[in-house]
Design an enzyme around this catalytic site. Structure first.
Site, PDB file in Angstrom:
ATOM      1  N   ASN A   1       0.854  -1.190   0.000  1.00  0.00           N
ATOM      2  CA  ASN A   1       0.000   0.000   0.000  1.00  0.00           C
ATOM      3  C   ASN A   1       0.886   1.235   0.000  1.00  0.00           C
ATOM      4  O   ASN A   1       1.367   1.674  -1.034  1.00  0.00           O
ATOM      5  CB  ASN A   1      -0.940  -0.075   1.213  1.00  0.00           C
ATOM      6  CG  ASN A   1      -1.748   1.194   1.424  1.00  0.00           C
ATOM      7  OD1 ASN A   1      -1.826   2.041   0.538  1.00  0.00           O
ATOM      8  ND2 ASN A   1      -2.345   1.347   2.581  1.00  0.00           N
TER       9      ASN A   1
ATOM     10  N   ASP B   1      -2.017   2.390  -3.863  1.00  0.00           N
ATOM     11  CA  ASP B   1      -2.400   1.205  -3.104  1.00  0.00           C
ATOM     12  C   ASP B   1      -2.970   0.164  -4.071  1.00  0.00           C
ATOM     13  O   ASP B   1      -4.174   0.115  -4.294  1.00  0.00           O
ATOM     14  CB  ASP B   1      -3.446   1.627  -2.067  1.00  0.00           C
ATOM     15  CG  ASP B   1      -3.945   0.473  -1.231  1.00  0.00           C
ATOM     16  OD1 ASP B   1      -3.409  -0.636  -1.360  1.00  0.00           O
ATOM     17  OD2 ASP B   1      -4.892   0.694  -0.444  1.00  0.00           O
TER      18      ASP B   1
ATOM     19  N   GLU C   1       0.992   9.575  -7.277  1.00  0.00           N
ATOM     20  CA  GLU C   1       0.895   9.249  -5.856  1.00  0.00           C
ATOM     21  C   GLU C   1       2.293   8.899  -5.365  1.00  0.00           C
ATOM     22  O   GLU C   1       2.878   7.898  -5.772  1.00  0.00           O
ATOM     23  CB  GLU C   1      -0.076   8.104  -5.555  1.00  0.00           C
ATOM     24  CG  GLU C   1      -0.018   7.725  -4.073  1.00  0.00           C
ATOM     25  CD  GLU C   1      -1.183   6.927  -3.527  1.00  0.00           C
ATOM     26  OE1 GLU C   1      -2.237   6.862  -4.183  1.00  0.00           O
ATOM     27  OE2 GLU C   1      -1.027   6.375  -2.427  1.00  0.00           O
TER      28      GLU C   1
ATOM     29  N   HIS D   1       3.097   8.355  -2.129  1.00  0.00           N
ATOM     30  CA  HIS D   1       2.720   8.140  -0.738  1.00  0.00           C
ATOM     31  C   HIS D   1       3.898   7.962   0.231  1.00  0.00           C
ATOM     32  O   HIS D   1       3.966   8.608   1.267  1.00  0.00           O
ATOM     33  CB  HIS D   1       1.805   6.922  -0.661  1.00  0.00           C
ATOM     34  CG  HIS D   1       0.752   7.047   0.378  1.00  0.00           C
ATOM     35  ND1 HIS D   1      -0.531   6.561   0.219  1.00  0.00           N
ATOM     36  CD2 HIS D   1       0.783   7.601   1.605  1.00  0.00           C
ATOM     37  CE1 HIS D   1      -1.232   6.821   1.307  1.00  0.00           C
ATOM     38  NE2 HIS D   1      -0.464   7.439   2.167  1.00  0.00           N
TER      39      HIS D   1
ATOM     40  N   GLU E   1      -2.632  11.398  -2.372  1.00  0.00           N
ATOM     41  CA  GLU E   1      -1.684  11.092  -1.290  1.00  0.00           C
ATOM     42  C   GLU E   1      -0.235  11.437  -1.643  1.00  0.00           C
ATOM     43  O   GLU E   1       0.643  10.590  -1.581  1.00  0.00           O
ATOM     44  CB  GLU E   1      -1.782   9.609  -0.926  1.00  0.00           C
ATOM     45  CG  GLU E   1      -3.042   9.243  -0.159  1.00  0.00           C
ATOM     46  CD  GLU E   1      -3.028   9.693   1.298  1.00  0.00           C
ATOM     47  OE1 GLU E   1      -2.040  10.354   1.715  1.00  0.00           O
ATOM     48  OE2 GLU E   1      -3.995   9.415   2.007  1.00  0.00           O
TER      49      GLU E   1
ATOM     50  N   GLU F   1     -12.760   9.980  -0.612  1.00  0.00           N
ATOM     51  CA  GLU F   1     -12.839   8.580  -0.185  1.00  0.00           C
ATOM     52  C   GLU F   1     -13.589   8.555   1.141  1.00  0.00           C
ATOM     53  O   GLU F   1     -13.326   9.375   2.023  1.00  0.00           O
ATOM     54  CB  GLU F   1     -11.436   7.972   0.027  1.00  0.00           C
ATOM     55  CG  GLU F   1     -10.644   7.846  -1.251  1.00  0.00           C
ATOM     56  CD  GLU F   1      -9.211   7.346  -1.042  1.00  0.00           C
ATOM     57  OE1 GLU F   1      -8.936   6.685  -0.024  1.00  0.00           O
ATOM     58  OE2 GLU F   1      -8.375   7.648  -1.911  1.00  0.00           O
ATOM     59  N   TYR F   2     -14.499   7.610   1.272  1.00  0.00           N
ATOM     60  CA  TYR F   2     -15.170   7.418   2.562  1.00  0.00           C
ATOM     61  C   TYR F   2     -15.771   6.021   2.536  1.00  0.00           C
ATOM     62  O   TYR F   2     -15.824   5.374   1.492  1.00  0.00           O
ATOM     63  CB  TYR F   2     -16.227   8.494   2.827  1.00  0.00           C
ATOM     64  CG  TYR F   2     -17.559   8.268   2.148  1.00  0.00           C
ATOM     65  CD1 TYR F   2     -17.676   8.344   0.772  1.00  0.00           C
ATOM     66  CD2 TYR F   2     -18.697   7.947   2.885  1.00  0.00           C
ATOM     67  CE1 TYR F   2     -18.891   8.124   0.142  1.00  0.00           C
ATOM     68  CE2 TYR F   2     -19.917   7.726   2.261  1.00  0.00           C
ATOM     69  CZ  TYR F   2     -20.004   7.810   0.887  1.00  0.00           C
ATOM     70  OH  TYR F   2     -21.191   7.569   0.259  1.00  0.00           O
TER      71      TYR F   2
ATOM     72  N   HIS G   1     -14.974   2.779   3.893  1.00  0.00           N
ATOM     73  CA  HIS G   1     -13.989   1.796   3.413  1.00  0.00           C
ATOM     74  C   HIS G   1     -14.605   0.398   3.338  1.00  0.00           C
ATOM     75  O   HIS G   1     -15.010  -0.160   4.351  1.00  0.00           O
ATOM     76  CB  HIS G   1     -12.822   1.803   4.404  1.00  0.00           C
ATOM     77  CG  HIS G   1     -11.582   1.185   3.910  1.00  0.00           C
ATOM     78  ND1 HIS G   1     -11.068   0.031   4.449  1.00  0.00           N
ATOM     79  CD2 HIS G   1     -10.743   1.571   2.937  1.00  0.00           C
ATOM     80  CE1 HIS G   1      -9.933  -0.255   3.832  1.00  0.00           C
ATOM     81  NE2 HIS G   1      -9.712   0.658   2.908  1.00  0.00           N
TER      82      HIS G   1
ATOM     83  N   PHE H   1      -5.448  -5.855   2.709  1.00  0.00           N
ATOM     84  CA  PHE H   1      -5.864  -4.457   2.524  1.00  0.00           C
ATOM     85  C   PHE H   1      -6.144  -4.153   1.050  1.00  0.00           C
ATOM     86  O   PHE H   1      -6.740  -3.143   0.715  1.00  0.00           O
ATOM     87  CB  PHE H   1      -4.765  -3.522   3.055  1.00  0.00           C
ATOM     88  CG  PHE H   1      -5.272  -2.200   3.554  1.00  0.00           C
ATOM     89  CD1 PHE H   1      -6.111  -2.127   4.657  1.00  0.00           C
ATOM     90  CD2 PHE H   1      -4.918  -1.011   2.932  1.00  0.00           C
ATOM     91  CE1 PHE H   1      -6.577  -0.904   5.119  1.00  0.00           C
ATOM     92  CE2 PHE H   1      -5.377   0.218   3.389  1.00  0.00           C
ATOM     93  CZ  PHE H   1      -6.215   0.265   4.486  1.00  0.00           C
TER      94      PHE H   1
END
Ligand code: IPT
Length: 974
Positions: free
Chosen positions: A79, A178, A390, A392, A433, A503-504, A506, A585
């Site tokens: 991720n 991710d 990204e 991250h 990210e 994002e919300y 999950h 994940f």
């Protein structure tokens, strides 16, 4: 090789080099008239980009990741972490490098034409050679690279095209999304030709006013444009006019010595049918470039949707209307082919989303396959198009690192140059990210100037201040923000931007608790406009358990309904032997790896219902059109009345003629029978005709109202057969192989694990309760059993009273949960049945799985299903199969023998083939053996699911409190 200029640049460790010899990105779609170079290419995988290719060729499929084909370089999941320790811009010395080669026969009739090679996508650095000569370099793994081969290949002859793809590079540091790491040429490769005089680009502006504007870029491969060329165009048969004023101004501009070749066409389309996600009206635009003699040198086709998008105050408006964004984050994904997805795959994805009430996609976290946007235009989905950035793991260093400045601007601008003519795209995103730095502002500056017609968003900027006008985000687009923070912001008086979470909720495993609570708040709080659920796919890769290899394309047909064939499984992080990885994940979607909807999809469908039902002054009903742009004429409906006594009455429904936002009172469709007990009225809404994304009769929503509550009922004790309990106070019953005992634990969901609850429950010992009967008393016909359960935070006392009633046994239970056990998984009883009871029928919520905080989409009714189908195969086995609000159920064998249970009030019930401990011990489904009987849980209370694997836990109202819990049920033999 060292004297090859492409290798000499060492582009895999040079972030400043974003490309070399690559053509500018443009929006002219050449796919339909191109020569496809897809298929099997000669292939060899080298250990490093500096290794020399030899003569030892195998073959690889293009498009396709080599990590899912016959190589030793397998998929790898991390991720946030990079899979190797090197700091940006370095890449590791061990760096798989794929060399693809094939002969290409260049058509003879391309003589005199401009010839272009397009490589749809290559991860992560592409080096192109033709007949051994260097052609160019491209980075940006999810956008095409185009190269002009006109001077390198001869029409009527064959050329050898070599694509060298370096897996790890400086670019990998900004493609740290991710997802699985793959390598290869993952989108189509094609060769096309144009006249030397060609349309280099077109920019379409199609506002809802119908004032169409098409800016063309005309170029001539020979250099200066020839005399007398001109462009014409038409939209749905209506001619476009060349904007002479614009041409004159352009030609006279001091800064331009000669006319640039950038004409503008225009038309006023009257009575324009505007495009929205609900009404995806498209027009066909054709632009022709003519030579002086009128012959056509080049043609561009484009589907056009007329629409406006703007932010007014804190509202995002489409065509002047405030919309809700019912979105999902979608990766290009397929369980066999990874990021290589076909037209049919994408169409199926989008059709599924439409059927389940979604109206928006964020292309997390890179520009998706170009076909995706064509389909979004056609089927009607709003798109947040996200650049492939990204960083991250090294976000902070890279956001301000000038060596990466080019790459940021390059990636954002190339996305916009490719995609800007799509009406579906309503917002651009700078990436994901990657912290926030000057590199973002540079990209945002280019973007705002180039396309002032759409807002842009970037979560990394927005998080510095949701209302801050200075940051590079026109939308307040947090991720996983607690709902109360969103509401507080909207009510604060400080809000300046629409709040749409990028994002919300999950969706990892059995999740998405409180989605309905979120939407209740969104729909009642001005300033909140929705969000994008994380995410669409569970990215499980079909894998052979024995060999550990991915099946790739040979796995077609080897899975069904979310379940892999015997000997196969859905692989997640670690299953390919990765040394560092982030486990399951990767499996956090609303659909299983084969696209089978998880139960949350039904929850979402109901939350998004276009038709709502309400009670009206006690005797009537109110029906509301909850869409933004569409009437109800595309829908049909039926009334259903479910009565507790087992009856379901139906009647045809006439949907009122309502414009968006309107409501109408309608009479009750049924005379409510005086008897029958609890009564629920459901409006079963389906498509009235075929929609492009759903055939006629597809269920769209099932809004429901309680018409009559259950009367209080009590069971009279009768003199009857004695209740038998054994020496341990356990009920003896011919249909039960395991007597009802206390259960306080569930197989931890991913949320329970990552939210820390599972560890707490284990510390308390709830997974291994030890029962001891301390008192068994007989009182007339009934038996009272008092048991103590030893656990680490104190003894728990549980009482069961068994009383004979007509035809069966009444079980009344109570447990005193000490204060130390605040927040347990469940309080209830669990028992097991004999085998053969394979059908469950119940009156309660259903038919799909539901939990206390995910129960808005499962209407109360009479449902039935084979026991084996009740369980959802979440990738990592966990609590699954629950049904909320169950009033009574029957478990029966084909000969109609079996048992029935009537509950004292609606309870959470699950019937599966697995004990909680079976599920908790397994990492994948192939390790589970279904038990022959049923494992039945009846819960007085069951903890909400929440979303704690990434984001907020469930709300306090869905948590279980210590204290006394009581529940009762009656068990009968059929
Ligand atoms: C967020 C990422 O944007 C997304 O790609 C995914 O990883 C998601 O989380 C979790 O599945 S980032 C996280 C640190 C909030």
């Amino acid at each position: 090789m060292t004297d090859d200029p492409l290798f000499a640049l060492r582009p895999w460790e040079s972030p400043e080099v974003t490309s070399w010899g690559r053509l500018p990105m443009n929006a002219v779609d050449r796919r339909a008239r191109a020569l496809s170079l897809d298929g099997d290419w000669r292939f060899q995988l080298l250990p490093a980009p500096t290794a020399e290719a030899g003569d030892d060729w195998s073959s690889a499929r293009v498009p396709g990741a080599w990590t899912l084909q016959d190589t030793d370089d397998l998929p790898w999941y991390t991720n946030v972490r990079m899979p190797w320790p090197d700091f940006p811009p370095a890449s590791p010395a061990a760096n798989p490098t794929g060399v693809y080669e094939r002969e290409v026969d260049v058509p003879a009739d391309w003589a005199g034409r401009r010839i272009v090679l397009q490589v749809g996508a290559a991860e992560s650095v592409l080096l192109v050679h033709v007949d051994g000569r260097p052609v160019g370099i491209s980075k940006d793994s999810h956008l095409a690279g185009e190269f002009d081969l006109s001077d390198l290949v001869g029409p009527g002859t064959s050329a050898t095209v070599r694509l060298t793809v370096v897996k790890w590079s400086d670019a990998t540091h900004i493609e740290d999304q991710d997802q699985w790491w793959h390598g290869g040429v993952t989108r189509s490769v094609l060769l096309y030709s144009t006249d030397p005089l060609y349309l280099a680009d077109i920019t379409v502006r199609a506002p809802a006013s119908g004032e169409l504007r098409v800016d063309c870029r005309v170029r001539n491969a020979g250099g200066a444009l020839p005399e007398g060329w001109y462009v014409t165009g038409e939209i749905d048969g209506q001619l476009l006019l060349q904007d002479a004023e614009f041409d004159r101004a352009n030609a006279e501009d001091d800064r331009v010595s000669d006319f640039l070749g950038e004409p503008r066409l225009g038309a006023h389309v009257s009575d324009v049918r505007t495009w929205t996600a609900e009404t995806p009206e498209l027009y066909d635009l054709t632009v022709r470039l003519h030579r002086a003699d009128g012959t056509v040198a080049d043609t561009a086709y484009q589907r056009v949707g007329f629409r406006d998008v703007e932010i007014v105050g804190r509202d995002l408006l489409v065509n002047g209307e405030r919309i809700y964004v019912r979105g999902v984050n979608r990766h290009d994904f397929h369980p066999l082919t990874g990021r290589t997805v076909s037209y049919d795959d994408m169409r199926a994805d989008l059709a599924l989303l439409k059927r389940f009430g979604f109206n928006a996609i964020r292309t997390a976290h890179y520009p998706n396959d170009p076909t995706l946007y064509d389909l979004a235009d056609e089927l009607g989905l709003y798109v947040v198009d996200e650049a492939d950035i990204e960083s991250h793991d090294h976000a902070h260093e890279i956001a301000d690192d000038p060596r990466y400045l080019n790459a940021f601007v390059d990636r954002v601008s190339r996305m916009v140059l490719r995609d800007r003519n799509h009406p579906s795209i309503i917002i651009w995103s700078l990436g994901n990210e990657s912290d926030y730095g000057a590199n973002h502002d540079a990209a945002a500056g280019w973007l705002r100037r180039h396309d002032p017609t759409r807002p842009l968003q970037y979560e990394g900027a927005a998080k510095l201040g949701w209302a801050d006008p200075a940051v590079a985000s026109d939308i307040a687009c947090p991720m996983y923000a607690p709902l109360e923070d969103c509401v507080t912001h909207a009510l604060s008086g400080e809000q300046t931007k629409p709040l749409i979470q990028c994002e919300y909720s999950h969706a990892m495993g059995n999740s998405n608790g409180t989605l309905a609570d979120h939407w209740a708040a969104i729909e009642s709080t001005p300033g909140l406009q929705g969000g994008f659920i994380w995410e669409f796919w569970d990215h499980g890769i079909l894998q052979c358990v024995n060999s550990g290899r991915p099946l790739g394309r040979s796995g077609a047909g080897l899975y069904d309904n979310g379940v892999a064939a015997p000997g196969l499984r859905w692989a997640y992080g670690g299953d390919f032997g990765e040394t560092i990885h982030d486990g399951a994940f990767i499996a956090d979607g609303v659909v299983l790896p084969d696209g089978t909807p998880k139960p949350v999809m039904y929850e979402h469908r109901e939350i998004a219902a276009p038709v709502r039902l309400g009670a009206f002054r006690h005797e009537g009903l109110v029906v509301a059109n909850h869409q933004c742009f569409r009437g109800l004429d595309w829908l049909a409906a039926t009334w259903e009345l479910a009565l507790a006594d087992g009856r379901t009455l139906t009647a045809p429904a006439e949907l009122p003629d309502l414009r968006p936002g309107e409501t109408a009172a309608v009479p009750l469709p049924f005379e409510l029978p005086a008897d029958g007990g609890e009564a629920w009225l459901t409006l079963r809404v389906t498509t009235a005709g075929d929609e492009p994304w759903a055939p006629r009769g597809t269920e769209i929503c099932t809004p429901q109202l309680l018409l009559r509550a259950a009367p209080d009922a009590s069971e009279a004790a009768v003199a009857g057969p004695r209740v038998t309990v054994d020496a341990d106070g356990l009920l003896v019953h011919p249909l039960l192989t395991s007597a009802p005992v206390l259960s306080l634990w569930r197989a931890p969901t991913d949320n329970d694990e990552l939210g820390g609850m599972a560890a707490r429950w284990q510390d308390w010992g709830l997974d291994t309760l030890v029962r001891k009967a301390v008192d068994v008393r007989r009182d007339g016909g009934s038996v009272t059993v008092l048991a103590e359960y030893a656990a680490n935070a104190g003894v728990i006392r549980h009482e069961q009273v068994f009383t004979p009633v007509r035809g069966g046994i009444r079980v009344e239970e109570s447990v005193g949960l000490p204060d130390a056990y605040a927040d347990v998984a469940r309080v209830g009883s669990v028992f097991e049945t004999v085998s053969g009871l394979d059908l469950l029928e119940w009156f309660g919520q259903g038919p799909w799985e539901s939990y206390p905080d995910r129960a808005a989409g499962a209407p109360v009714g009479h449902h039935s299903a084979p026991v084996d189908s009740l369980f959802t195969p979440y990738l990592r086995p966990q609590e699954s199969g629950g049904r909320h609000g169950v009033r009574q159920f029957r478990l029966s064998a084909p000969d109609a023998t079996g048992l029935s249970v009537v509950l004292d009030r609606p309870r959470q019930v699950s019937v599966t083939r697995f004990r909680a401990e079976d599920l908790a011990a397994a990492t994948h489904h192939d390790q589970l053996t279904p038990r022959p009987g049923c494992v039945v849980h009846i819960d007085a209370a069951h903890r909400g699911l929440g979303t704690a694997s990434c984001g907020p836990d469930t709300f306090p109202s869905y948590l279980l409190q210590p204290g006394t819990h009581r529940w009762a049920w009656t068990l009968r033999t059929l």
